[in-house]
Scaffold this motif. Structure first.
Motif, PDB file in Angstrom:
ATOM      1  N   VAL A   1      23.429 -11.504 -42.443  1.00  0.00           N
ATOM      2  CA  VAL A   1      24.639 -12.668 -42.222  1.00  0.00           C
ATOM      3  C   VAL A   1      25.189 -12.657 -43.708  1.00  0.00           C
ATOM      4  N   PHE A   2      26.315 -12.777 -43.861  1.00  0.00           N
ATOM      5  CA  PHE A   2      27.069 -12.796 -45.019  1.00  0.00           C
ATOM      6  C   PHE A   2      28.428 -13.626 -44.486  1.00  0.00           C
ATOM      7  N   ASN A   3      28.743 -14.699 -45.381  1.00  0.00           N
ATOM      8  CA  ASN A   3      29.555 -15.570 -45.481  1.00  0.00           C
ATOM      9  C   ASN A   3      30.191 -16.003 -46.554  1.00  0.00           C
ATOM     10  N   SER A   4      31.542 -16.064 -46.881  1.00  0.00           N
ATOM     11  CA  SER A   4      31.998 -16.237 -48.100  1.00  0.00           C
ATOM     12  C   SER A   4      33.433 -16.818 -47.978  1.00  0.00           C
ATOM     13  N   HIS A   5      33.999 -17.504 -48.989  1.00  0.00           N
ATOM     14  CA  HIS A   5      35.464 -17.793 -49.142  1.00  0.00           C
ATOM     15  C   HIS A   5      36.124 -16.529 -49.659  1.00  0.00           C
ATOM     16  N   ILE A   6      37.143 -16.201 -49.231  1.00  0.00           N
ATOM     17  CA  ILE A   6      38.058 -14.973 -49.736  1.00  0.00           C
ATOM     18  C   ILE A   6      39.430 -15.306 -49.465  1.00  0.00           C
ATOM     19  N   GLY A   7      40.378 -15.155 -50.403  1.00  0.00           N
ATOM     20  CA  GLY A   7      41.903 -15.482 -50.041  1.00  0.00           C
ATOM     21  C   GLY A   7      42.233 -16.669 -50.081  1.00  0.00           C
ATOM     22  N   TYR A   8      41.461 -17.621 -50.581  1.00  0.00           N
ATOM     23  CA  TYR A   8      41.977 -19.050 -50.587  1.00  0.00           C
ATOM     24  C   TYR A   8      43.288 -19.170 -51.505  1.00  0.00           C
ATOM     25  N   ASP A   9      43.003 -18.631 -52.771  1.00  0.00           N
ATOM     26  CA  ASP A   9      44.032 -18.789 -53.827  1.00  0.00           C
ATOM     27  C   ASP A   9      44.557 -17.286 -53.719  1.00  0.00           C
ATOM     28  N   ILE A  10      45.894 -17.413 -53.453  1.00  0.00           N
ATOM     29  CA  ILE A  10      46.828 -15.908 -53.756  1.00  0.00           C
ATOM     30  C   ILE A  10      46.558 -15.314 -55.092  1.00  0.00           C
ATOM     31  N   ASP A  11      46.784 -16.064 -56.328  1.00  0.00           N
ATOM     32  CA  ASP A  11      46.535 -15.427 -57.568  1.00  0.00           C
ATOM     33  C   ASP A  11      45.209 -14.810 -57.746  1.00  0.00           C
ATOM     34  N   LEU A  12      44.099 -15.454 -57.186  1.00  0.00           N
ATOM     35  CA  LEU A  12      42.754 -14.784 -57.494  1.00  0.00           C
ATOM     36  C   LEU A  12      42.648 -13.763 -56.435  1.00  0.00           C
ATOM     37  N   ALA A  13      43.217 -13.853 -55.403  1.00  0.00           N
ATOM     38  CA  ALA A  13      43.323 -12.405 -54.744  1.00  0.00           C
ATOM     39  C   ALA A  13      43.875 -11.391 -55.289  1.00  0.00           C
ATOM     40  N   GLU A  14      44.869 -11.523 -55.845  1.00  0.00           N
ATOM     41  CA  GLU A  14      45.622 -10.527 -56.515  1.00  0.00           C
ATOM     42  C   GLU A  14      45.053  -9.999 -57.871  1.00  0.00           C
ATOM     43  N   GLN A  15      44.191 -10.806 -58.408  1.00  0.00           N
ATOM     44  CA  GLN A  15      43.131 -10.655 -59.429  1.00  0.00           C
ATOM     45  C   GLN A  15      42.174  -9.736 -59.137  1.00  0.00           C
ATOM     46  N   MET A  16      41.585  -9.888 -58.031  1.00  0.00           N
ATOM     47  CA  MET A  16      40.567  -9.269 -57.373  1.00  0.00           C
ATOM     48  C   MET A  16      41.278  -7.747 -57.142  1.00  0.00           C
ATOM     49  N   GLU A  17      42.289  -7.742 -56.602  1.00  0.00           N
ATOM     50  CA  GLU A  17      43.096  -6.206 -56.129  1.00  0.00           C
ATOM     51  C   GLU A  17      43.084  -5.566 -57.538  1.00  0.00           C
ATOM     52  N   LYS A  18      43.641  -6.284 -58.671  1.00  0.00           N
ATOM     53  CA  LYS A  18      43.832  -5.783 -59.867  1.00  0.00           C
ATOM     54  C   LYS A  18      42.433  -5.036 -60.470  1.00  0.00           C
ATOM     55  N   ARG A  19      41.400  -5.939 -60.364  1.00  0.00           N
ATOM     56  CA  ARG A  19      40.218  -5.419 -60.929  1.00  0.00           C
ATOM     57  C   ARG A  19      39.549  -4.209 -60.049  1.00  0.00           C
ATOM     58  N   TRP A  20      39.816  -4.430 -58.707  1.00  0.00           N
ATOM     59  CA  TRP A  20      39.252  -3.346 -58.019  1.00  0.00           C
ATOM     60  C   TRP A  20      39.979  -2.083 -57.591  1.00  0.00           C
ATOM     61  N   ARG A  21      41.417  -2.344 -57.890  1.00  0.00           N
ATOM     62  CA  ARG A  21      42.301  -1.367 -58.049  1.00  0.00           C
ATOM     63  C   ARG A  21      42.711  -0.788 -56.528  1.00  0.00           C
ATOM     64  N   LYS A  22      42.764  -1.909 -55.488  1.00  0.00           N
ATOM     65  CA  LYS A  22      42.737  -1.601 -54.130  1.00  0.00           C
ATOM     66  C   LYS A  22      42.838  -3.073 -53.632  1.00  0.00           C
ATOM     67  N   PRO A  23      43.404  -2.855 -52.329  1.00  0.00           N
ATOM     68  CA  PRO A  23      43.356  -4.313 -51.767  1.00  0.00           C
ATOM     69  C   PRO A  23      41.678  -4.724 -51.277  1.00  0.00           C
ATOM     70  N   ARG A  24      41.585  -5.916 -51.396  1.00  0.00           N
ATOM     71  CA  ARG A  24      40.033  -6.592 -51.173  1.00  0.00           C
ATOM     72  C   ARG A  24      39.364  -5.947 -49.963  1.00  0.00           C
ATOM     73  N   PHE A  25      39.993  -6.321 -48.872  1.00  0.00           N
ATOM     74  CA  PHE A  25      39.198  -5.867 -47.655  1.00  0.00           C
ATOM     75  C   PHE A  25      39.136  -4.065 -47.408  1.00  0.00           C
ATOM     76  N   GLU A  26      39.810  -3.478 -48.007  1.00  0.00           N
ATOM     77  CA  GLU A  26      39.750  -1.998 -48.126  1.00  0.00           C
ATOM     78  C   GLU A  26      38.605  -1.536 -48.919  1.00  0.00           C
ATOM     79  N   HIS A  27      38.469  -2.121 -50.233  1.00  0.00           N
ATOM     80  CA  HIS A  27      37.280  -2.036 -51.187  1.00  0.00           C
ATOM     81  C   HIS A  27      35.950  -2.662 -50.472  1.00  0.00           C
ATOM     82  N   LEU A  28      36.149  -3.896 -49.832  1.00  0.00           N
ATOM     83  CA  LEU A  28      34.615  -4.317 -49.300  1.00  0.00           C
ATOM     84  C   LEU A  28      34.348  -3.370 -47.933  1.00  0.00           C
ATOM     85  N   ALA A  29      35.323  -2.895 -47.377  1.00  0.00           N
ATOM     86  CA  ALA A  29      34.962  -1.795 -46.174  1.00  0.00           C
ATOM     87  C   ALA A  29      34.185  -0.763 -46.767  1.00  0.00           C
TER      88      ALA A  29
END
Length: 197
Positions: A1-29
């Motif tokens: 079981v995994f539970n986490s907050h993701i996407g609360y802050d749009i700027d943080l979400a965009e920083q994650m995409e920049k770091r991972w070089r792809k959309p977050r849920f695509e990377h997590l998949a």
């Protein structure tokens, strides 16, 4: 079981995409994180390429409409959670913090905000998000979330004495739109009355 907050802050979400070089849920998949035992709270930013991985995986979402509105997120990125619900995703409702809103307000806010982003949910859909959606997101849909033989009898009975609960023509709409916490008359938890009058 995994539970986490993701996407609360749009700027943080965009920083994650920049770091991972792809959309977050695509990377997590790709990492194998997305599945039916994964629940993400907020998900205020979902890109087009992320819709299918989220739906295929059965990942659960908990939408906190007040937190979404309070951050002015709707002005930057309209939520896709009503759309995801319509496409078959499990979407529950939450408050994220007791200081933001009461549990009874989340359904009303989701009802209004879904129309604001162009995917107006009907009251029955919001009611399902509050009941079965919440139970599924918690992994408890075999025990709670609907009134069925073998499940816990967790029930709130609303009073008809209050003007907002009249005339009773469309009970689902009234429960979502106007019958909030103050109209609760009787509450049962696992079949035991814990509040009356």
């Amino acid at each position: 079981v995994f539970n986490s907050h993701i996407g609360y802050d749009i700027d943080l979400a965009e920083q994650m995409e920049k770091r991972w070089r792809k959309p977050r849920f695509e990377h997590l998949a790709e990492l194998g994180v997305l599945d039916s035992k994964t629940t993400f709270v907020h998900m205020n930013l979902i890109r087009d390429v992320e819709v299918d991985p989220i739906l295929r995986s059965g990942t659960n979402s908990v939408w906190c409409p007040f937190a979404y509105a309070s951050r002015s997120t709707v002005l930057r990125s309209p939520t896709r959670l009503p759309e995801m619900k319509r496409k078959g995703a499990t979407v529950a409702l939450g408050t994220d913090s007791a200081r933001q809103s009461s549990a009874g307000d989340a359904g009303f806010l989701a009802f209004v905000m879904s129309a604001e982003v162009g995917t107006g949910l009907v009251a029955e859909e919001v009611l399902e998000m509050q009941t079965l959606g919440g139970a599924r997101a918690a992994g408890l849909d075999g025990v709670i979330g609907s009134i069925e033989v073998g499940k816990r009898a967790d029930i709130v009975v609303r009073s008809s004495r209050y003007a907002e609960n009249a005339p009773g023509i469309d009970p689902a709409h009234q429960l979502i739109a106007v019958a909030h916490g103050g109209t609760a008359d009787t509450v049962l938890v696992n079949g035991r009355v814990v509040m009356r009058d």
